[in-house]
Design an enzyme around this catalytic site. Structure first.
Site, PDB file in Angstrom:
ATOM      1  N   HIS A  80     -41.552  40.580   2.769  1.00 52.35           N
ATOM      2  CA  HIS A  80     -40.972  41.276   3.880  1.00 52.35           C
ATOM      3  C   HIS A  80     -41.109  40.249   5.058  1.00 52.35           C
ATOM      4  O   HIS A  80     -40.012  39.966   5.666  1.00 52.35           O
ATOM      5  CB  HIS A  80     -41.521  42.620   4.351  1.00 52.35           C
ATOM      6  CG  HIS A  80     -41.008  42.939   5.886  1.00 52.35           C
ATOM      7  ND1 HIS A  80     -39.678  43.344   6.162  1.00 52.35           N
ATOM      8  CD2 HIS A  80     -41.945  43.014   6.754  1.00 52.35           C
ATOM      9  CE1 HIS A  80     -39.807  43.609   7.372  1.00 52.35           C
ATOM     10  NE2 HIS A  80     -41.213  43.559   7.909  1.00 52.35           N
ATOM     11  N   ASP A 109     -15.973  19.698  15.348  1.00 51.58           N
ATOM     12  CA  ASP A 109     -16.889  20.381  14.398  1.00 51.58           C
ATOM     13  C   ASP A 109     -18.337  19.958  14.674  1.00 51.58           C
ATOM     14  O   ASP A 109     -18.490  19.055  15.643  1.00 51.58           O
ATOM     15  CB  ASP A 109     -16.458  19.666  13.002  1.00 51.58           C
ATOM     16  CG  ASP A 109     -16.963  20.745  11.831  1.00 51.58           C
ATOM     17  OD1 ASP A 109     -17.950  20.868  11.642  1.00 51.58           O
ATOM     18  OD2 ASP A 109     -16.074  21.126  11.128  1.00 51.58           O
ATOM     19  N   TRP A 145     -47.366  36.588   4.834  1.00 50.69           N
ATOM     20  CA  TRP A 145     -46.509  35.634   5.172  1.00 50.69           C
ATOM     21  C   TRP A 145     -47.287  34.091   5.817  1.00 50.69           C
ATOM     22  O   TRP A 145     -46.432  33.167   5.605  1.00 50.69           O
ATOM     23  CB  TRP A 145     -45.574  36.020   6.016  1.00 50.69           C
ATOM     24  CG  TRP A 145     -45.618  36.074   7.467  1.00 50.69           C
ATOM     25  CD1 TRP A 145     -46.465  36.907   8.340  1.00 50.69           C
ATOM     26  CD2 TRP A 145     -45.399  34.891   8.432  1.00 50.69           C
ATOM     27  NE1 TRP A 145     -46.510  36.458   9.529  1.00 50.69           N
ATOM     28  CE2 TRP A 145     -45.871  35.324   9.576  1.00 50.69           C
ATOM     29  CE3 TRP A 145     -44.464  33.735   8.409  1.00 50.69           C
ATOM     30  CZ2 TRP A 145     -45.466  34.401  11.049  1.00 50.69           C
ATOM     31  CZ3 TRP A 145     -44.276  33.012   9.491  1.00 50.69           C
ATOM     32  CH2 TRP A 145     -44.488  33.346  10.716  1.00 50.69           C
ATOM     33  N   SER A 173     -33.553  22.514   4.295  1.00 49.42           N
ATOM     34  CA  SER A 173     -32.444  22.938   4.936  1.00 49.42           C
ATOM     35  C   SER A 173     -32.453  22.994   6.566  1.00 49.42           C
ATOM     36  O   SER A 173     -31.701  22.671   7.175  1.00 49.42           O
ATOM     37  CB  SER A 173     -32.419  24.367   4.421  1.00 49.42           C
ATOM     38  OG  SER A 173     -31.758  25.152   5.102  1.00 49.42           O
ATOM     39  N   SER A 174     -33.721  23.684   7.057  1.00 45.34           N
ATOM     40  CA  SER A 174     -33.879  23.843   8.277  1.00 45.34           C
ATOM     41  C   SER A 174     -33.837  22.338   8.882  1.00 45.34           C
ATOM     42  O   SER A 174     -33.264  22.357  10.077  1.00 45.34           O
ATOM     43  CB  SER A 174     -35.271  24.515   8.621  1.00 45.34           C
ATOM     44  OG  SER A 174     -35.242  25.699   8.143  1.00 45.34           O
ATOM     45  N   HIS A 257     -46.755  28.837  15.305  1.00 46.25           N
ATOM     46  CA  HIS A 257     -46.495  29.214  16.808  1.00 46.25           C
ATOM     47  C   HIS A 257     -45.293  28.668  17.277  1.00 46.25           C
ATOM     48  O   HIS A 257     -44.517  29.584  17.915  1.00 46.25           O
ATOM     49  CB  HIS A 257     -47.752  29.134  17.653  1.00 46.25           C
ATOM     50  CG  HIS A 257     -47.353  29.755  18.954  1.00 46.25           C
ATOM     51  ND1 HIS A 257     -47.432  31.098  19.322  1.00 46.25           N
ATOM     52  CD2 HIS A 257     -46.692  29.230  20.072  1.00 46.25           C
ATOM     53  CE1 HIS A 257     -46.760  31.278  20.372  1.00 46.25           C
ATOM     54  NE2 HIS A 257     -46.178  30.333  20.858  1.00 46.25           N
ATOM     55  N   GLU A 259     -42.990  28.339  15.569  1.00 43.53           N
ATOM     56  CA  GLU A 259     -41.982  29.148  14.851  1.00 43.53           C
ATOM     57  C   GLU A 259     -41.509  30.440  15.262  1.00 43.53           C
ATOM     58  O   GLU A 259     -40.228  30.629  15.443  1.00 43.53           O
ATOM     59  CB  GLU A 259     -42.438  29.158  13.272  1.00 43.53           C
ATOM     60  CG  GLU A 259     -41.684  30.356  12.581  1.00 43.53           C
ATOM     61  CD  GLU A 259     -40.420  29.773  12.282  1.00 43.53           C
ATOM     62  OE1 GLU A 259     -40.196  28.569  11.991  1.00 43.53           O
ATOM     63  OE2 GLU A 259     -39.796  30.536  11.849  1.00 43.53           O
ATOM     64  N   TYR A 261     -41.208  30.754  18.617  1.00 41.60           N
ATOM     65  CA  TYR A 261     -40.238  30.359  19.597  1.00 41.60           C
ATOM     66  C   TYR A 261     -39.183  30.203  19.103  1.00 41.60           C
ATOM     67  O   TYR A 261     -37.779  30.229  19.693  1.00 41.60           O
ATOM     68  CB  TYR A 261     -40.935  29.645  20.720  1.00 41.60           C
ATOM     69  CG  TYR A 261     -42.053  30.248  21.299  1.00 41.60           C
ATOM     70  CD1 TYR A 261     -41.624  31.495  22.040  1.00 41.60           C
ATOM     71  CD2 TYR A 261     -43.319  29.589  21.379  1.00 41.60           C
ATOM     72  CE1 TYR A 261     -42.887  32.090  22.665  1.00 41.60           C
ATOM     73  CE2 TYR A 261     -44.453  30.610  22.001  1.00 41.60           C
ATOM     74  CZ  TYR A 261     -44.079  31.657  22.726  1.00 41.60           C
ATOM     75  OH  TYR A 261     -45.098  32.237  23.276  1.00 41.60           O
ATOM     76  N   SER A 272     -28.431  35.019  27.933  1.00 42.71           N
ATOM     77  CA  SER A 272     -28.068  34.236  29.219  1.00 42.71           C
ATOM     78  C   SER A 272     -26.639  33.899  29.030  1.00 42.71           C
ATOM     79  O   SER A 272     -26.030  33.587  30.271  1.00 42.71           O
ATOM     80  CB  SER A 272     -28.840  32.822  29.314  1.00 42.71           C
ATOM     81  OG  SER A 272     -30.204  33.028  29.119  1.00 42.71           O
ATOM     82  N   HIS A 306     -54.387  30.628  19.101  1.00 37.62           N
ATOM     83  CA  HIS A 306     -54.602  32.063  19.437  1.00 37.62           C
ATOM     84  C   HIS A 306     -54.554  33.098  18.364  1.00 37.62           C
ATOM     85  O   HIS A 306     -54.892  34.293  18.629  1.00 37.62           O
ATOM     86  CB  HIS A 306     -53.610  32.269  20.676  1.00 37.62           C
ATOM     87  CG  HIS A 306     -52.459  32.354  20.465  1.00 37.62           C
ATOM     88  ND1 HIS A 306     -51.174  32.244  21.272  1.00 37.62           N
ATOM     89  CD2 HIS A 306     -51.282  32.840  19.295  1.00 37.62           C
ATOM     90  CE1 HIS A 306     -50.220  32.131  20.831  1.00 37.62           C
ATOM     91  NE2 HIS A 306     -50.201  32.342  19.706  1.00 37.62           N
ATOM     92  N   HIS A 307     -54.026  32.528  17.562  1.00 35.80           N
ATOM     93  CA  HIS A 307     -53.719  33.463  16.054  1.00 35.80           C
ATOM     94  C   HIS A 307     -55.355  33.320  15.299  1.00 35.80           C
ATOM     95  O   HIS A 307     -55.408  34.072  14.374  1.00 35.80           O
ATOM     96  CB  HIS A 307     -52.962  32.929  15.075  1.00 35.80           C
ATOM     97  CG  HIS A 307     -51.551  33.322  15.725  1.00 35.80           C
ATOM     98  ND1 HIS A 307     -50.581  34.218  15.859  1.00 35.80           N
ATOM     99  CD2 HIS A 307     -50.593  32.123  16.518  1.00 35.80           C
ATOM    100  CE1 HIS A 307     -49.703  33.788  16.370  1.00 35.80           C
ATOM    101  NE2 HIS A 307     -49.504  32.751  16.649  1.00 35.80           N
ATOM    102  N   THR A 332     -41.774  32.383  30.919  1.00 35.47           N
ATOM    103  CA  THR A 332     -40.924  33.444  30.264  1.00 35.47           C
ATOM    104  C   THR A 332     -40.698  34.294  31.426  1.00 35.47           C
ATOM    105  O   THR A 332     -39.429  34.874  31.331  1.00 35.47           O
ATOM    106  CB  THR A 332     -41.807  34.094  29.170  1.00 35.47           C
ATOM    107  OG1 THR A 332     -42.467  33.115  28.665  1.00 35.47           O
ATOM    108  CG2 THR A 332     -41.022  34.948  28.294  1.00 35.47           C
ATOM    109  N   LYS A 335     -37.627  33.461  33.231  1.00 29.46           N
ATOM    110  CA  LYS A 335     -36.180  33.701  32.683  1.00 29.46           C
ATOM    111  C   LYS A 335     -36.038  35.330  32.652  1.00 29.46           C
ATOM    112  O   LYS A 335     -34.903  35.604  33.198  1.00 29.46           O
ATOM    113  CB  LYS A 335     -36.527  33.483  31.172  1.00 29.46           C
ATOM    114  CG  LYS A 335     -36.932  31.966  30.907  1.00 29.46           C
ATOM    115  CD  LYS A 335     -36.618  31.702  29.568  1.00 29.46           C
ATOM    116  CE  LYS A 335     -34.908  31.680  29.083  1.00 29.46           C
ATOM    117  NZ  LYS A 335     -34.243  30.360  29.660  1.00 29.46           N
ATOM    118  N   ARG A 454     -53.915  45.741   9.879  1.00 28.68           N
ATOM    119  CA  ARG A 454     -52.795  45.597   9.130  1.00 28.68           C
ATOM    120  C   ARG A 454     -52.953  45.281   7.608  1.00 28.68           C
ATOM    121  O   ARG A 454     -54.007  45.173   7.185  1.00 28.68           O
ATOM    122  CB  ARG A 454     -51.989  44.274   9.933  1.00 28.68           C
ATOM    123  CG  ARG A 454     -52.643  43.043   9.820  1.00 28.68           C
ATOM    124  CD  ARG A 454     -51.918  42.123  11.066  1.00 28.68           C
ATOM    125  NE  ARG A 454     -50.963  41.541  10.419  1.00 28.68           N
ATOM    126  CZ  ARG A 454     -50.280  40.367  10.616  1.00 28.68           C
ATOM    127  NH1 ARG A 454     -51.028  39.569  11.635  1.00 28.68           N
ATOM    128  NH2 ARG A 454     -49.135  39.900  10.095  1.00 28.68           N
TER     129      ARG A 454
END
Ligand code: HEA
Ligand code: HEA
Ligand code: CUA
Ligand SMILES: [Cu+2]
Lengths: 529, 296, 374
Positions: A80, A109, A145, A173-174, A257, A259, A261, A272, A306-307, A332, A335, A454
């Site tokens: 998931h 293009d 994950w 790909s990315s 991390h 990722e 964002y 926006s 921080h993880h 943030t 924004k 979790r």
């Protein structure tokens, strides 16, 4: 076949339509076709990942083991997470980038159209590979994950090898997709489109693409280290040989991390664009928006641990990562304040894109607040690996990334297919999603604070009530997405024709071309005042 | 930034889908082979799948690049297109830099932090005392925390022999490729070919010596992938570097054949430039390796 | 109009959160816990929470004001401003100041948590798939602690008891009002040892020891769980701590030490096959059945069947070896230092005679000792 394909001469100026049949999609170099494929692919992944989430929620509806065994539950959780992150959200944003960036900067293009097609077509194979592990002996990946070693190395099922190669493919790909975006934005802008005139969606994607190119190779690196540890006797993550399991986490989160964002910045861009349109008022603080996004991106490289507040870092590291993480609240916040001020003294209407955007601002901010709470290291000792974290990231991902994508689809769908969607159904979709989503994820805050870890298939009795509520919410939210599918198809098939401008307050190059956007646009670059 | 009046948008192309299928088969084949290897099972059809995939990839690379080359030679590309390629290549190299950064980061982490911790430094006195009594943290790490599972190397590669020579070779090759580039810009085709051949030869000699070094490491020094974290970082860093030198050399060889066919002129030779960028990048990584892995 | 509905729903949700600290006993908020540190953490948590609520009220307040007052349907006409350097600087600096205000108490609490010096009791905690081992350093007390909830409750065949999934066979026993230092590590994968009431959560990393400490103010039974995904039974790996007065603690230590002596004495006795089977079944169900299943069928291919297995039917030495030393690089741990010789002999005997593995062989503790001495 090859006679046609090998013919490199191609008349740009004739506005012929697309070729017919499957060949159109397999061989295409058209950014709009590729954008559509990305979007449909990501929606399919959203449904698959969502069904896995529903399996989780169904098992957690009541205490005790009812539907699935713990072994399979872990596979569901893992898949998931992986599918939603890499299969649903990221490809959806790339799809939007494909559709919109060339139209927004006035390019014919993407910069590298053939590579664009390759970036897309790797994905179905990568996810095919990943999903097929569920049916192999030993089952699919079951280590979360975040696949922490040594659970994902020494103790992993054999299928981990396919998982690793699948991740490599997604990475390729990315990276190619991101390189294409950067090249398009830096090189393909119409004359007069200076960087500081670019729509914010383009800006956010430029910065997202930079993040992608910087961190996807690190992900490739860490899975390569795993591959070596699993099969070739190295000891990156094994203390017996002088390595360290925590090294895995550092490398993973250095990717991980930024990722997260990557999964939110394009949504910032979308919102926006939309809020000014429906406020009929220019975006407040354009420049500070750009600087804020850039600051978030830069800070995202120095907050990864921080993880890992509970892994036993030295005090100094703990403090550094805490302070750095807290700092992200400042840009943030800028924004959020800008969006609110844009609405202030506007002339607001509330069509579906705007509703999703408003919900985005509110609920994302709530998710941001819980993020800030998590950033406080001593409190994180209580929150870490509980449902409080699950609540946090679903608040930033579901009403954040996913609502951002919904908003974008409603906003630009008329431009893409030439027809309006049904506003009534869209309002239903919004309100059902809004209620379902809050019902599903809000109680998770309570569960986490009360102590529910979790990634568990069964729980102690005091967690029963909130879990049932959450499951009901999840099914409501899930079922509502079928309505979304229906209404998109309905719009494409039989919606009312849309005007070129579509929205009263809309501004930008994409609204200057006909609806639906012709197969080729801006073959001759437009002039920007 | 100004867009020339027509940007070349290619017609439909079958290469991307061939590339995707090829990549998929290569990956599945490789995964099967590796899994079978670890389980001591027979590989069955896996080699066939893998080789088919690899063959498709090779076919695709030749076909796709061939296609691009012919388009370029037909003059379909504008200066703007050229800039797209330049951005593309630069960012690709940046992504490679980040790939190496992950492994360098791992090296720093174990050297500076985790190996000393295993030896009891910092707040880890009990780690050293209770879990790994008798272990001493040093770098290079000759005796691992658990020497039975991971017997350490007997000795290490002496940086002042082959590696030093290799450094000289690779730096020299960066110089020769630059000379080749200048020759190209001045239209001196013979000098171009000569310098290019010199670069290729230097690259090949480098690879040969690296092979020698690996043989020595495995046969005489017991420095292997299984010899603990020193061998782990040593082989992964130098190995991926070697793989990149190999790729760079292949690219140079292709450039050589293209030049023999008369491709490129003074102003129009991006493929050559991209190759030389790549070559310089590989060189810089080596310098990092030489200092961080061999000397320090 | 619909937005008003949204506001209603939202404020409902928010007020549920506000109610959080009033109804702590209903399990909607973090526990205050029973240590000074856990109190500080709780206070920190609430402070940050209320600051966020306050910011939220201001931000959403302005937003909803615009939503109501500045809607087109009410004839609002859009103004055209789009920059104001003063407010922009202001709303960069004010949040930064708020963050500094948050960081100060956070730093103090963290520094406190990290001070593991001068402990009165040292306990080494080792995570195994899926149980904890507690060793009282310098005390000769050393035991495993694993889930004691019956399978029937988990599979809904029996009424679940009050402490469902939060109960263990051997709780960790500690004295109150003493500084207790935990040395946390793991034997296989990463686990994490968490007791919410102490605000102690430390990852157990194989090969490294993480230190942490607590000083408990009130006697009681405190429950927590493993909080790092550690495989199949991650959800079934609770932590239970019994905090008692010093005198009771001292008695308990002595009792534990005597038990250990008695268990060692058992090794000298011989048992009949039935006795062995009985003891073996107990050990098996407790220790091995999680993977190899109560019926010995395992969960292939991850966990092999022992019923009819080659090892269980033939080579005795190999069988003892697998149990004592484990199988390197697999989930099959070395049980040599987890089980006594008597228990190992019993469980091996059991595996060789249960589920139709009728070898009739009776392995004695002496056989195990022989193997160990080899
Ligand atoms: C889109 C994705 C996304 C986003 C945007 C964020 C944003 C943030 N996240 Fe989140 N996070 C995740 C996705 C995301 N996160 C995921 C997926 C995980 C779990 C991974 C896993 O373990 O599986 C996670 C986990 C996670 C953790 C680890 C928790 C743990 O495992 O113990 C932490 C800890 O610091 C954290 C912090 C933050 C912070 C500080 C922000 C900030 O960027 C938020 C900033 C926003 C605001 C603060 C609100 C708006 C600001 C104002 C209105 C200004 C005024 C405010 C103040 C001064 C307070 N996140
Ligand atoms: C963008 C990312 C994203 C998104 C969109 C979601 C969406 C959802 N997630 Fe999320 N989730 C993650 C990212 C995401 N998640 C991550 C990264 C993790 C961590 C994994 C880990 O621990 O390793 C996680 C973990 C996670 C957990 C914790 C699992 C655990 O710890 O064991 C739960 C539990 O409830 C959950 C639930 C949900 C639900 C109910 C949704 C819903 O929003 C989904 C809604 C969609 C659908 C339901 C599909 C559409 C509908 C149909 C196909 C029709 C059929 C349905 C009906 C008829 C009802 N997720
Ligand atoms: Cu042990 Cu989770
Ligand atoms: Cu993060």
């Amino acid at each position: 076949m090859s006679a046609v394909l090998d013919n490199p001469i191609h008349d740009e100026h004739e506005h012929h339509g697309p070729p017919k049949g499957i060949a159109r999609w397999l061989f295409t170099t058209n950014h709009k076709d590729i954008g559509s494929m990305y979007l449909w692919f990501s929606f399919a992944m959203f449904l698959i990942g969502g069904c896995m989430a529903l399996t989780i929620r169904a098992e957690l509806f009541q205490p005790g083991l009812q539907l699935v065994e713990p072994e399979f539950f872990n596979q569901m959780t893992t898949m998931h997470g992986l599918i939603m992150v890499f299969g649903a959200v990221m490809p959806a944003f790339v799809g939007l980038a494909n559709w919109l960036i060339p139209m927004m900067v006035g390019a014919p293009d993407m910069a590298l159209p053939r590579m664009n097609n390759w970036s897309f077509w790797i994905l179905p194979f990568a996810f095919g590979l990943l999903l097929s592990t569920l049916f192999m002996e030993g089952g699919g990946p079951n280590f979360g994950w975040t696949f922490y070693a040594p659970l994902s190395t020494t103790y992993a099922p054999d299928t981990v090898t396919y998982f690793i190669f699948g991740v490599h493919m997604m990475g390729i790909s990315s990276i190619m997709g991101a390189i294409n975006v950067v090249a398009t934005i830096l090189n393909m802008r119409a004359p007069g489109m200076t960087l500081m005139k670019m729509p914010l969606f383009v800006w956010t994607w430029l910065i997202t693409a930079f993040l992608l190119i910087a961190v996807m190779p690190v992900l490739a690196g860490v899975v390569t280290m795993m591959l070596m540890d699993v099969h070739f006797g190295t000891s990156f993550f094994d203390a017996a040989g002088g390595g360290d399991p925590v090294l895995f986490q550092h490398v993973f989160w250095f990717f991980g991390h930024p990722e997260v964002y990557i999964m939110i910045l394009p949504a910032f861009g979308v919102v926006s664009q939309i809020i000014p349109t429906f406020s009929r008022k220019p975006l407040f603080g354009y420049h500070s928006m750009v600087y804020a996004v850039a600051s978030i991106a830069i800070l995202s490289f120095i907050v990864w641990a921080h993880h890992m507040f509970t892994v036993g870092m030295p005090l100094f590291g703990e403090l550094f990562f805490m302070y750095a993480t807290m700092l992200i609240a400042v840009p943030t916040g800028v924004k959020v304040f800008n969006w609110v001020t844009t609405m202030f003294r506007g002339s607001l209407t509330f069509e579906a894109p705007m509703l999703f955007s408003i919900a985005f601002v509110i609920l994302f901010t709530i998710g941001g607040f819980s993020g800030l709470m998590l950033a406080i290291a001593p409190s994180d000792f209580q929150y870490h690996d509980t449902y409080f974290v699950v609540a946090h990231f679903h608040y930033v991902l579901v009403p954040g990334a996913i609502f951002g994508i919904f908003a974008a689809v409603y906003y630009w769908l008329p431009k893409w297919c030439g027809n309006m969607y049904s506003e009534t159904l869209a309002k239903w979709h919004f309100w059902m999603s809004f209620v379902g989503m809050n019902l599903a994820f809000f109680p998770m805050h309570f569960l986490g604070l009360a102590g529910m870890p979790r990634r568990i298939p069964d729980y102690a009795l005091q967690f029963a009530d909130f879990n049932s509520i959450s499951s009901v919410g999840a099914f409501t939210f899930g079922a509502t997405q079928l309505l979304f599918l229906y209404l998109v198809i309905q719009a494409i098939r039989s919606g009312k024709p849309a005007t070129d401008q579509v929205w009263e307050g809309a501004e930008g190059l994409e609204w200057t071309i006909p609806s639906p956007a012709p197969y080729h646009t801006f073959s001759t670059p437009p002039e920007i005042k | 930034m100004s867009a020339e009046s027509s940007y070349y948008v290619p017609a439909q192309s079958r290469w991307p889908i061939i590339a995707s299928i090829g990549l998929f088969m290569t990956a599945v084949g490789a995964a099967n082979i590796i899994n079978a290897g670890s389980a001591n099972e027979s590989t069955g059809m896996s080699w066939l799948v893998f080789l088919t995939g690899a063959f498709m990839m090779a076919y695709m690379l030749f076909g796709w690049f061939g296609h691009v080359i012919s388009e370029s030679r037909e003059g379909l590309y504008s200066a703007q297109m050229d800039r797209s390629f330049r951005w593309g290549m630069s960012w690709f190299i940046f992504s490679e830099v980040m790939f190496f950064a992950a492994f360098f980061g791992a090296l720093f982490y174990v050297r500076v932090l985790s190996v000393p911790w295993l030896g009891g430094e910092g707040a880890n006195a009990s780690t050293g005392e209770l879990l790994w009594p008798g272990f001493e943290a040093t770098w290079p790490l000759m005796a691992n925390p658990n020497p039975e599972l991971y017997p350490g190397p007997k000795a290490l590669i002496d940086p002042w022999h082959l590696p030093l020579l290799n450094t000289v070779l690779l730096v020299a090759s960066s110089v020769t490729v630059t000379f080749a580039h200048h020759a190209l810009k001045e239209g001196k085709r013979n000098a171009l070919k000569m310098w290019l051949i010199a670069t290729i030869v230097l690259g090949c000699v480098f690879l040969f010596f690296q092979g020698e070094e690996y043989v020595e490491a495995y046969n005489d020094l017991d420095l292997t992938l299984e010899s603990g974290i020193y061998g782990t970082t040593f082989f992964l860093l130098t190995g991926f570097h070697g793989a990149h030198v190999t790729l760079g050399t292949l690219m140079l060889i292709i450039m050589y054949f293209r030049i023999r066919k008369g491709h490129f002129d003074k102003d129009n030779h991006f493929a050559f430039e991209a190759t030389s960028w790549y070559w310089h990048f590989v060189d810089v990584v080596w310098l990092g390796l030489f200092f961080m892995v061999y000397i320090l | 109009m619909r937005s008003r509905l949204g506001l209603g729903a939202l404020s409902l949700l928010l007020s549920a959160f506000y109610a959080a600290d009033v109804s702590a006993e209903y399990g909607v908020n973090m526990t205050r816990g029973v240590t000074d540190i856990s109190h500080s953490v709780y206070d920190l948590h609430m402070t940050i929470f209320w600051i966020c609520v306050a910011i939220g009220v201001v931000v959403f307040g302005v937003m909803f004001y615009s939503i109501f007052k500045h809607r087109k349907s009410k004839g609002a006409v859009a103004s055209n401003f789009h920059d104001n350097t003063t407010v922009e600087i202001l709303w960069t600096i004010v949040p930064a100041i708020i963050l500094i205000v948050m960081a100060i108490p956070a730093t103090t609490v963290l520094i406190d948590m990290y001070d593991t010096s001068d402990a009165d009791v040292d306990i080494k905690i080792t995570g195994y798939q899926w149980k904890w081992r507690y060793e009282y350093l310098g005390q000769d007390v050393n035991f495993f602690s694993s889930l004691s909830t019956p399978k029937d409750e988990i599979y809904n065949a029996a009424q679940k008891n009050e402490n469902y999934l939060l109960e263990v066979d051997n709780a960790l026993v500690v004295p109150i009002n003493k500084k207790i230092r935990f040395l946390v590590t793991a034997n296989d994968v990463i686990h994490s040892w968490w007791v919410p009431d102490f605000a102690v959560k430390r990852d157990a990393i194989p090969g490294f020891i993480n230190e942490s400490w607590t000083r408990i103010n009130e006697p009681g039974i405190y429950r927590g769980q493993c909080t790092e995904l550690c495989g199949k039974d991650h959800g079934f790996m609770p932590v239970v701590v019994r905090a008692v007065e010093q005198a009771e603690y001292d008695d308990w230590i002595i009792q534990k030490q005597e038990q250990a002596k008695a268990a060692a004495a058992l090794a000298a006795l011989t048992f009949t096959l039935e006795e062995q089977m009985q003891r073996g079944e107990e050990v098996y169900l407790k220790t091995c059945a999680a993977c190899h299943q109560p019926n010995g069928a395992g969960i292939p291919p991850a966990f092999p069947a022992l019923k009819g297995s080659d090892i269980a039917l033939n080579d005795i030495q190999k069988h003892i070896e697998v149990v004592v030393d484990g199988i390197a690089g697999s989930a099959m741990q070395a049980y040599g230092d987890q089980l006594s010789d008597v228990d190992i002999a019993a469980v091996v005997t059991y595996e060789r005679n249960a589920w139709g593995n009728d070898t009739g062989e009776n392995i004695s503790a002496a056989d195990v000792v022989d193997y160990r001495n080899k």
